[in-house]
Design a protein around this motif. Structure first.
Motif, short mmCIF file in Angstrom:
data_model
loop_
_atom_site.label_atom_id
_atom_site.label_comp_id
_atom_site.label_asym_id
_atom_site.label_seq_id
_atom_site.Cartn_x
_atom_site.Cartn_y
_atom_site.Cartn_z
N ALA A 158 5.93 -47.72 -47.01
CA ALA A 158 4.84 -47.80 -48.22
C ALA A 158 3.97 -47.06 -48.85
O ALA A 158 4.49 -46.73 -50.66
N ALA A 159 4.07 -46.36 -48.25
CA ALA A 159 3.10 -45.00 -49.57
C ALA A 159 4.40 -43.80 -49.63
O ALA A 159 3.92 -43.44 -50.68
N ILE A 160 5.55 -43.89 -48.96
CA ILE A 160 6.18 -42.77 -48.86
C ILE A 160 7.18 -43.68 -50.65
O ILE A 160 7.67 -42.50 -51.38
N ALA A 161 7.42 -44.60 -49.87
CA ALA A 161 7.82 -45.42 -51.43
C ALA A 161 7.01 -45.20 -53.63
O ALA A 161 7.88 -45.14 -53.43
N ASP A 162 5.89 -45.14 -52.43
CA ASP A 162 5.01 -46.17 -53.52
C ASP A 162 5.15 -43.63 -54.06
O ASP A 162 5.21 -43.61 -55.43
N VAL A 163 5.14 -43.15 -53.39
CA VAL A 163 5.01 -41.80 -54.03
C VAL A 163 6.75 -41.27 -54.42
O VAL A 163 6.23 -40.38 -55.37
N THR A 164 7.02 -41.80 -54.45
CA THR A 164 8.47 -41.45 -55.06
C THR A 164 8.78 -42.03 -56.24
O THR A 164 9.39 -41.54 -57.41
N VAL A 165 7.85 -42.71 -56.70
CA VAL A 165 8.49 -44.44 -57.67
C VAL A 165 7.00 -43.13 -58.65
O VAL A 165 7.59 -42.89 -60.08
N ASP A 166 5.91 -42.92 -57.86
CA ASP A 166 4.76 -42.39 -58.87
C ASP A 166 5.72 -40.89 -59.43
O ASP A 166 5.14 -40.85 -60.54
N ALA A 167 6.01 -40.29 -59.15
CA ALA A 167 6.41 -39.17 -59.01
C ALA A 167 7.96 -39.05 -60.90
O ALA A 167 7.50 -39.04 -61.64
N CYS A 168 7.97 -40.20 -60.85
CA CYS A 168 9.15 -40.46 -62.32
C CYS A 168 8.24 -41.03 -63.09
O CYS A 168 8.57 -40.76 -64.27
N VAL A 169 7.18 -42.00 -62.64
CA VAL A 169 6.22 -42.31 -63.47
C VAL A 169 5.25 -41.37 -64.48
O VAL A 169 5.49 -41.23 -65.45
N ALA A 170 5.10 -40.11 -63.52
CA ALA A 170 3.95 -39.34 -63.82
C ALA A 170 5.74 -38.53 -64.86
O ALA A 170 4.90 -37.88 -65.79
N GLN A 171 5.93 -37.72 -64.32
CA GLN A 171 7.38 -37.73 -65.33
C GLN A 171 7.17 -38.08 -66.85
O GLN A 171 7.60 -37.18 -67.86
N ASN A 172 7.79 -39.01 -66.18
CA ASN A 172 8.13 -39.90 -67.75
C ASN A 172 6.87 -39.57 -68.30
O ASN A 172 7.18 -39.59 -69.74
N SER A 173 6.06 -39.78 -68.40
CA SER A 173 4.57 -40.38 -68.56
C SER A 173 4.30 -39.07 -69.56
O SER A 173 3.82 -38.84 -71.13
N ASN A 174 4.74 -37.97 -68.97
CA ASN A 174 4.78 -36.62 -69.80
C ASN A 174 5.74 -35.74 -71.04
O ASN A 174 5.58 -35.63 -72.09
N LYS A 175 6.41 -36.68 -70.44
CA LYS A 175 8.19 -36.58 -71.54
C LYS A 175 8.00 -37.36 -72.37
O LYS A 175 8.37 -37.03 -73.85
N HIS A 176 7.50 -38.71 -72.11
CA HIS A 176 6.92 -39.97 -73.60
C HIS A 176 5.69 -40.32 -73.28
O HIS A 176 5.50 -41.02 -73.03
N GLN A 177 5.31 -39.26 -74.02
CA GLN A 177 3.08 -39.58 -73.99
C GLN A 177 3.43 -41.58 -74.41
O GLN A 177 2.00 -41.64 -73.76
N HIS A 178 4.06 -41.41 -75.76
CA HIS A 178 3.66 -42.29 -76.39
C HIS A 178 4.39 -44.29 -75.32
O HIS A 178 3.09 -44.60 -75.88
N LEU A 179 4.37 -43.20 -74.33
CA LEU A 179 5.22 -45.19 -73.35
C LEU A 179 4.66 -44.58 -72.34
O LEU A 179 4.20 -45.60 -71.12
N ALA A 180 2.89 -43.76 -72.03
CA ALA A 180 2.55 -43.80 -71.12
C ALA A 180 1.93 -44.99 -70.46
O ALA A 180 1.64 -45.85 -69.16
N PRO A 181 0.91 -45.39 -71.09
CA PRO A 181 0.36 -47.64 -71.20
C PRO A 181 1.82 -48.45 -71.23
O PRO A 181 0.78 -48.46 -69.78
N ASP A 182 2.35 -47.99 -70.93
CA ASP A 182 3.19 -49.26 -71.25
C ASP A 182 3.88 -48.63 -70.07
O ASP A 182 4.23 -49.81 -69.22
N MET A 183 4.49 -47.75 -69.39
CA MET A 183 4.66 -47.53 -67.80
C MET A 183 3.41 -48.01 -67.03
O MET A 183 4.03 -48.51 -65.85
N GLN A 184 1.85 -47.90 -67.40
CA GLN A 184 1.41 -48.16 -66.50
C GLN A 184 1.32 -49.51 -66.05
O GLN A 184 1.08 -50.18 -65.25
#
Length: 499
Positions: A158-184
């Motif tokens: 579960a932790a490995i799957a979580d960190v893989t998705v979290d990487a995408c969330v973090a990257q998209n949060s930097n690329k689309h900063q206005h959507l960071a709260p929406d992603m969370q």
């Protein structure tokens, strides 16, 4: 000469037009709004990102996590016959894979398998979830060592799957900063809805098929994680030199160390740890009291699941409140009020154990539901701004690894909370049948929950739309070639979407 239009007249016309649009489409927006929101996120960041979040957070962590929690509680109590303090400490071991998330983050960022950075790790995570759950479900009278080992291996998947998705969330949060709260919010809502369904079914499933049967069902969410790895759209890395892996590990470690030394980074990380660690986890003591026929209210297996499912509904309400009313507020203000209210909400546990609710004419069943709902609601309001803040602290290039590091700090706090809680239960002599000092443990926990407010100044006053990292720390590049020497974080978007 053309006469300029009166600004006030123009503004009035625009307001009238908006009123017409609201009257025409406003009611349908309430129905189609969530679907349109998902379509917007899928369009901005590709559907595979949304699909991965829903599977990992909704089915694995939400539904699977709920079934795992209730199944494990009854497994430790009824099958292994453990004391509350022992169950609390043993379950703390299953959190260890979540404490070393940077290792999984480095592996997925740095070491591709067959040219892919994400897909093989999802498949591997799914297998790690399937095998131990089936092993637990098929073996009777298992020694506690092997039982805890199996649960820990499943937690690793579960932790490995979580960190893989979290990487995408973090990257998209930097690329689309206005959507960071929406992603969370997407992550939180997926987890909360999955938890709601899982807790609702958990008591019934434990009653009819037992805790080991529940472990067998947990192989299904793990299999869905394998499906994410099979269907994920990901470009293949060609001509990758594995000789560079060692250097990339060193570069990533140095980049994380340099970033973590920044006051704007280590201060909120310290608060994250203290906030989790000081919320002492004594749930096993409460759980044993819940199900005791003499000292406690003797809740049935089904009703324990109902309590937690309604609590998950409270978490959903917390996510919605954050998304629609609080997501633009400053981090420090949200952390202050949510931490304060969370500490005060613990007094409901104290009233329940001292049976003050009965003196007020409120039955145990109703009061326990209100208690859990308030706890989950406020807990989610506390966690959401910390998640958004954490995603904003990740430098470009090692988003996944650094986000995993921050989450590991929080998980170490959770691990500390579980062990401190177990020690507290043991020191107060709270056993399977002895609950005389349970109210003392609750009172100590409530005071400890409020104590992080003494260091609330560690949290920045900025809001989610502001940048936190200094510009020199916003990217991490090594001294080698610009493309190959970076820690690669493969996007879940196609080349068309990246244009």
């Amino acid at each position: 000469m053309i006469e300029e239009e009166n600004p006030e007249t123009k503004l009035k016309e625009m307001e009238e037009e908006d009123d017409k649009n609201v009257s025409k489409f406003g009611y349908w927006d309430y129905i189609w709004g969530p679907l349109n929101w998902l379509k917007m996120l899928a369009k901005e960041m590709h559907w595979s990102f949304v699909f991965g979040v829903v599977i990992v957070y909704g089915f694995s962590q939400g539904l699977g996590g709920a079934l795992n929690r209730v199944g494990t509680e009854y497994y430790m109590k009824d099958v292994q016959k453990l004391q509350p303090s022992e169950a609390q400490i043993y379950q703390g071991f299953t959190a260890i894979p979540w404490m070393v998330k940077p290792i999984w983050g480095l592996m997925t960022d740095v070491v591709p398998v067959l040219g892919y950075h994400r897909r093989p790790y999802f498949i591997f995570a799914g297998i790690l979830g399937i095998v131990p759950m089936l092993y637990l479900s098929l073996h009777q009278q298992m020694h506690i060592f092997f039982a805890v080992l199996s649960l820990t291996i499943g937690s690793t998947g579960a932790a490995i799957a979580d960190v893989t998705v979290d990487a995408c969330v973090a990257q998209n949060s930097n690329k689309h900063q206005h959507l960071a709260p929406d992603m969370q919010s997407l992550c939180s809502l997926s987890s909360s809805i999955g938890s709601l369904l899982g807790f609702f079914l958990s008591g019934l499933l434990v009653h009819f098929i037992g805790p080991q049967g529940v472990f067998g069902l947990l192989a299904i969410p793990a299999a869905l994680i394998c499906l994410v790895g099979i269907t994920l759209q990901e470009p293949q890395t060609v001509n990758f030199s594995y000789k560079q892996v060692g250097q990339k590990f060193l570069d990533a470690t140095k980049a994380m160390t340099d970033t973590l030394k920044l006051p704007d980074v280590w201060r909120p990380c310290l608060y994250l740890y203290l906030s989790n660690a000081m919320s002492l986890n004594i749930y096993d003591g409460m759980f044993y009291w819940y199900t005791d026929s003499d000292a406690g209210p003797n809740f049935s297996q089904e009703f324990v699941g109902y309590i937690l499912s309604i609590g998950a509904a409270g978490a959903i309400l917390g996510s919605l409140l954050y998304q629609y009313a609080l997501k633009d507020h400053q981090f420090r203000d949200l952390c202050f009020w949510s931490q304060l209210l969370l500490g005060l909400s613990g007094m409901l546990d104290l009233m329940l154990v001292l049976r003050l609710n009965l003196k007020l004419g409120i039955p145990d069943h109703i009061f326990a539901v209100l208690d859990e709902c308030a706890f989950q609601f406020l807990g989610r309001l506390k966690w959401m701004p910390l998640l958004v803040l954490s995603s904003k602290l990740c430098p470009s290039g090692i988003e996944g690894t650094f986000f995993a590091l921050i989450m590991s700090i929080g998980n170490i706090g959770t691990f500390s909370s579980s062990w401190f809680g177990g020690i507290l239960l043991h020191s107060l002599n709270i056993t399977r049948t002895g609950f005389d000092n349970l109210w003392v443990a609750i009172l100590i926990r409530n005071i400890a929950r409020i104590s992080p407010l003494l260091v609330i100044f560690l949290v920045p006053r900025t809001d989610p739309t502001s940048s936190i990292l200094p510009s020199k720390a916003s990217s991490t590049e090594s001294a080698e070639t610009p493309d190959d020497s970076k820690i690669e974080l493969v996007s879940l978007m196609t080349s068309v979407d990246r244009r």
